[in-house]
Design a protein around this motif. Structure first.
Motif, PDB file in Angstrom:
ATOM      1  N   ASN A 281       7.212  -6.105  12.269  1.00  0.00           N
ATOM      2  CA  ASN A 281       6.960  -7.347  13.013  1.00  0.00           C
ATOM      3  C   ASN A 281       7.650  -8.538  12.356  1.00  0.00           C
ATOM      4  O   ASN A 281       8.081  -9.471  13.022  1.00  0.00           O
ATOM      5  CB  ASN A 281       5.454  -7.588  13.151  1.00  0.00           C
ATOM      6  CG  ASN A 281       4.712  -7.455  11.835  1.00  0.00           C
ATOM      7  OD1 ASN A 281       4.848  -6.440  11.154  1.00  0.00           O
ATOM      8  ND2 ASN A 281       3.934  -8.453  11.484  1.00  0.00           N
ATOM      9  N   HIS A 282       7.787  -8.517  11.016  1.00  0.00           N
ATOM     10  CA  HIS A 282       8.419  -9.658  10.343  1.00  0.00           C
ATOM     11  C   HIS A 282       9.925  -9.762  10.628  1.00  0.00           C
ATOM     12  O   HIS A 282      10.494 -10.848  10.525  1.00  0.00           O
ATOM     13  CB  HIS A 282       8.190  -9.583   8.827  1.00  0.00           C
ATOM     14  CG  HIS A 282       6.842 -10.064   8.411  1.00  0.00           C
ATOM     15  ND1 HIS A 282       6.575 -11.368   8.054  1.00  0.00           N
ATOM     16  CD2 HIS A 282       5.654  -9.408   8.315  1.00  0.00           C
ATOM     17  CE1 HIS A 282       5.302 -11.495   7.733  1.00  0.00           C
ATOM     18  NE2 HIS A 282       4.721 -10.318   7.892  1.00  0.00           N
TER      19      HIS A 282
ATOM     20  N   GLU B 198       7.897  -3.704   3.097  1.00  0.00           N
ATOM     21  CA  GLU B 198       7.134  -4.936   2.819  1.00  0.00           C
ATOM     22  C   GLU B 198       7.721  -5.778   1.686  1.00  0.00           C
ATOM     23  O   GLU B 198       6.994  -6.553   1.061  1.00  0.00           O
ATOM     24  CB  GLU B 198       5.658  -4.615   2.510  1.00  0.00           C
ATOM     25  CG  GLU B 198       4.943  -3.849   3.601  1.00  0.00           C
ATOM     26  CD  GLU B 198       4.702  -4.646   4.882  1.00  0.00           C
ATOM     27  OE1 GLU B 198       4.778  -5.881   4.836  1.00  0.00           O
ATOM     28  OE2 GLU B 198       4.475  -4.013   5.918  1.00  0.00           O
TER      29      GLU B 198
ATOM     30  N   ASP C 228       9.407  -4.790   7.673  1.00  0.00           N
ATOM     31  CA  ASP C 228       8.967  -6.004   6.966  1.00  0.00           C
ATOM     32  C   ASP C 228       9.704  -6.158   5.634  1.00  0.00           C
ATOM     33  O   ASP C 228       9.104  -6.538   4.623  1.00  0.00           O
ATOM     34  CB  ASP C 228       7.447  -6.020   6.757  1.00  0.00           C
ATOM     35  CG  ASP C 228       6.685  -6.285   8.049  1.00  0.00           C
ATOM     36  OD1 ASP C 228       7.333  -6.483   9.101  1.00  0.00           O
ATOM     37  OD2 ASP C 228       5.446  -6.298   8.006  1.00  0.00           O
TER      38      ASP C 228
ATOM     39  N   HIS D  46       6.873   1.400  11.988  1.00  0.00           N
ATOM     40  CA  HIS D  46       6.178   0.404  11.165  1.00  0.00           C
ATOM     41  C   HIS D  46       4.650   0.441  11.276  1.00  0.00           C
ATOM     42  O   HIS D  46       3.943   0.529  10.280  1.00  0.00           O
ATOM     43  CB  HIS D  46       6.714  -0.987  11.527  1.00  0.00           C
ATOM     44  CG  HIS D  46       6.185  -2.070  10.661  1.00  0.00           C
ATOM     45  ND1 HIS D  46       6.452  -2.145   9.305  1.00  0.00           N
ATOM     46  CD2 HIS D  46       5.378  -3.135  10.937  1.00  0.00           C
ATOM     47  CE1 HIS D  46       5.855  -3.209   8.797  1.00  0.00           C
ATOM     48  NE2 HIS D  46       5.189  -3.824   9.761  1.00  0.00           N
TER      49      HIS D  46
ATOM     50  N   HIS E  78       3.065  -1.649   7.279  1.00  0.00           N
ATOM     51  CA  HIS E  78       2.346  -2.762   7.910  1.00  0.00           C
ATOM     52  C   HIS E  78       1.032  -3.090   7.193  1.00  0.00           C
ATOM     53  O   HIS E  78       0.817  -4.234   6.816  1.00  0.00           O
ATOM     54  CB  HIS E  78       2.095  -2.484   9.398  1.00  0.00           C
ATOM     55  CG  HIS E  78       1.599  -3.674  10.159  1.00  0.00           C
ATOM     56  ND1 HIS E  78       2.282  -4.873  10.193  1.00  0.00           N
ATOM     57  CD2 HIS E  78       0.474  -3.861  10.915  1.00  0.00           C
ATOM     58  CE1 HIS E  78       1.604  -5.735  10.939  1.00  0.00           C
ATOM     59  NE2 HIS E  78       0.516  -5.156  11.382  1.00  0.00           N
TER      60      HIS E  78
HETATM   61 FE   FE2 Z   1       4.056  -5.610   9.409  1.00  0.00          FE
END
Ligand code: FE2
Length: 388
Positions: free
Chosen positions: A186-187, A117, A152, A264, A297
């Motif tokens: 996802n990023h 992250e 991420d 993730h 996440h």
């Molecule tokens: Fe995420």
């Protein structure tokens, strides 16, 4: 002028080889020198002589901007220095001397750090990247052999600048000497930069490797979960899906004593974004003796009780860690904890994990290096786990 834009950084260490990557501002040819690290036995402990003796040189004449060279014929669990150089008609640039260490053998202890992250939290981060810098410098203090990122690490994987801003920039020093493994969040958006910058086994979005007595498996959970935003997602966790078949094959074939899986999306978290569909992987992981699952996440820290068959089970259960890493979102927690929650806290953090043949010791530390959770798993020679 020819400059080094990213790195150098280390990828895919084995007992006898390591891959070194860096990016230059223009296409250029590339060279890596690996040098003997010679210890000075007087004065401060840990000092090494300025390296002089070049052991191996690897060249790549073909021009590129992202350089990827693998050095072979190294000794296991050994410290070396390395230096990279790039040349084209307009100039020449070389890095300083950095150190690298080859992978340990089976039976030898090692450590790894974990975070995530660094980019996914950026939209909420009021610190202008100070949290990311703190976490990278704290991880450096622990001198891990390798490090994992659970996705991420950028805000928008298709945006080239993000990779420097959120990851390679704040991680610069740490990544010169710590081989890292990442997974798709996802990023990252399955962007081509992930495939360009990282040297993992094909197909790269999922892979596995051994380090010491531990078998690590990385999965691409964005590929498993069918979403409109992932048009290429196969969205199917069942036989016939290439990733699923790889996972089963890999779990079946490994003889490593410890098995750690990371991806993730979190199957278990007492907060937003618990992706319950991924609990479908749990019976398989329980069957093949996975010890630890690490996710991200949800931007918090959470450690589950050992879980087997949907219940707390200290004999056969798997511990799930959500290492939301460089962020802290207290309001993403549910008002009260879930049945599977052992410890949780919303603070920017990283994990430091120390593995021996018989033990797994995990510390969760905040961005200032303060310990806020720990757990230890001991494994008898019969394979029986004891939670300490
Ligand atoms: Fe995420």
């Amino acid at each position: 002028m020819l400059t080094i834009m990213k790195g150098p950084y280390l990828q895919w260490p084995t007992e006898n080889s390591i891959t070194i990557m860096w990016e230059t501002s223009e296409p250029a040819s590339s060279t890596v020198n690996v040098l003997m690290a010679e210890r000075i036995h007087s004065g401060y402990q840990g000092n090494y002589k300025k390296p002089e003796q070049v052991l191996v040189t690897v060249d790549e004449k073909e021009y590129s901007t992202i350089h990827q060279l693998t050095v072979n014929h190294l000794e296991p669990n050994t410290l070396y220095f390395y230096q990279v150089r790039s040349v084209n008609e307009r100039g020449e640039i070389e890095s300083g001397y950095h150190y690298l260490k080859t992978a340990v053998r089976r039976g030898e202890s090692f450590s790894f750090t974990v975070t995530s992250e660094t980019g996914g939290y950026s939209g909420f981060d009021k610190s202008e990247g100070q949290i990311n810098r703190n976490i990278f410098s704290q991880m450096q203090r622990y001198r891990p052999d390798i490090t994992l990122f659970i996705g991420d690490i950028v805000n928008d994987g298709n945006n080239y600048e993000d990779w420097e801003k959120y990851f390679f920039g704040p991680g610069k020093e740490f990544l010169t000497n710590t081989p890292f493994y990442s997974c798709l969040g996802n990023h990252e958006d399955n962007a081509s930069w992930y495939y360009d910058f990282f040297a993992y086994d094909s197909p790269k979005n999922y892979y596995s490797f051994d380090y010491g007595d531990t078998h690590f498996i990385c999965l691409d959970s964005t590929d498993f979960i069918e979403r409109e935003t992932y048009p290429n997602s196969s969205g199917k966790m069942a036989p016939g899906n290439e990733q699923f078949d790889f996972f089963v094959r890999d779990l079946k074939s490994t003889s490593a004593k410890w098995k750690i899986v990371y991806f993730h999306y979190p199957p278990f978290v007492s907060g937003g974004y618990q992706v319950e569909d991924l609990q479908e992987l749990s019976p398989l992981m329980e069957q093949y003796g996975v010890d630890l699952v690490i996710n991200s996440h949800t931007i918090v820290y959470e450690r589950s009780h050992p879980i087997c068959n949907g219940k707390v089970d200290f004999e056969k259960g798997i511990v799930y860690i959500v290492a939301g890493g460089a962020g802290a979102m207290p309001d993403w927690f549910l008002p009260k904890r879930s049945w599977h929650t052992a410890q949780s806290l919303a603070v920017p953090h990283f994990l430091n994990v120390v593995m021996t043949t018989n033990s797994l010791e995990l510390h969760a530390l905040d961005e200032h290096g303060r310990l806020f959770d720990k757990f230890c798993l001991y494994k008898e020679s019969t394979g029986k786990r004891i939670h300490l």
